[in-house]
Scaffold this active site. Sequence first.
Site, PDB file in Angstrom:
ATOM      1  N   ASP A   9      -0.225  17.794  13.232  1.00  0.00           N
ATOM      2  CA  ASP A   9       0.379  18.988  12.647  1.00  0.00           C
ATOM      3  C   ASP A   9      -0.486  20.205  12.954  1.00  0.00           C
ATOM      4  O   ASP A   9      -1.670  20.231  12.603  1.00  0.00           O
ATOM      5  CB  ASP A   9       0.513  18.832  11.128  1.00  0.00           C
ATOM      6  CG  ASP A   9       1.566  17.788  10.751  1.00  0.00           C
ATOM      7  OD1 ASP A   9       2.088  17.133  11.676  1.00  0.00           O
ATOM      8  OD2 ASP A   9       1.845  17.632   9.553  1.00  0.00           O
ATOM      9  N   ASP A 130      14.873  16.411   6.031  1.00  0.00           N
ATOM     10  CA  ASP A 130      13.796  16.455   5.047  1.00  0.00           C
ATOM     11  C   ASP A 130      14.437  16.539   3.675  1.00  0.00           C
ATOM     12  O   ASP A 130      15.151  17.517   3.383  1.00  0.00           O
ATOM     13  CB  ASP A 130      12.906  17.680   5.291  1.00  0.00           C
ATOM     14  CG  ASP A 130      12.409  17.738   6.735  1.00  0.00           C
ATOM     15  OD1 ASP A 130      12.124  16.668   7.287  1.00  0.00           O
ATOM     16  OD2 ASP A 130      12.329  18.841   7.308  1.00  0.00           O
TER      17      ASP A 130
END
Length: 241
Positions: A9, A130
């Site tokens: 990330d 998500d």
Amino acid sequence: MFEVIPAVDIKGGKCVRLYQGRADREKVYFENPVEVAKRWENLGARRVHVVDLDGAFEGIPKNLPIVREIVEELSIPVQFGGGVRTLKALEELFKAGVDRVVVGTVAVENPELFKEMVKEFPNKVVVGIDAKNGIATTKGWVELSGIPAVELAKRVDDENIWGFVYTDISRDGTLTSPNFEEVEKFASSVTHPVIASGGVSKLEDLVKLSKIKNVFGAIVGRALYEGTVDLKEALEVLSGA
């Protein structure tokens, strides 16, 4: 074969992890994301999952030079997500050598553009869903769409996508455990492959996910960075799954 996919990330050019997707709850693990990606490859990873967190929050990929460098340095496929909301952004990423691109917000908010993306790049687009309490979110996990995750998945399941990445936000970066019940519910409602994300904290979590029908892999982030999951061991144990 079940894939254990390390997450890299990127935020502000560094390798970080967020807690429950919150931009104000970040921890920097490494200054150089390219070195980290290379490290996971050297330990046997067959794919890495690169997330542009700046892109996810701002709506346009912001760390493309780093992504290009990762692709150039690695010999394994790179899956990318974060802020891909235009056809141009998608084209740039595939041009950079990315193997698969995760698209989320567009699938919810602009179905026509989404269909165009899939038509242009068949079997290369992954739908990132998500979820928070079973409801899909958008714009880097910030906004609730009001659409149940399963309903959204069914809307796009007949498109020529590669599959889905299903993330339970409440578990992401928490080192608790995945929401196995929700993962199973989601995976059983679609025909395309599902990659689970969020909450993996130990090897047993990965073994349990590998036994859920239609779950083809798991993205692992904080557990690898904190050392609660040993990548080499996980790959050996799950090589037959």
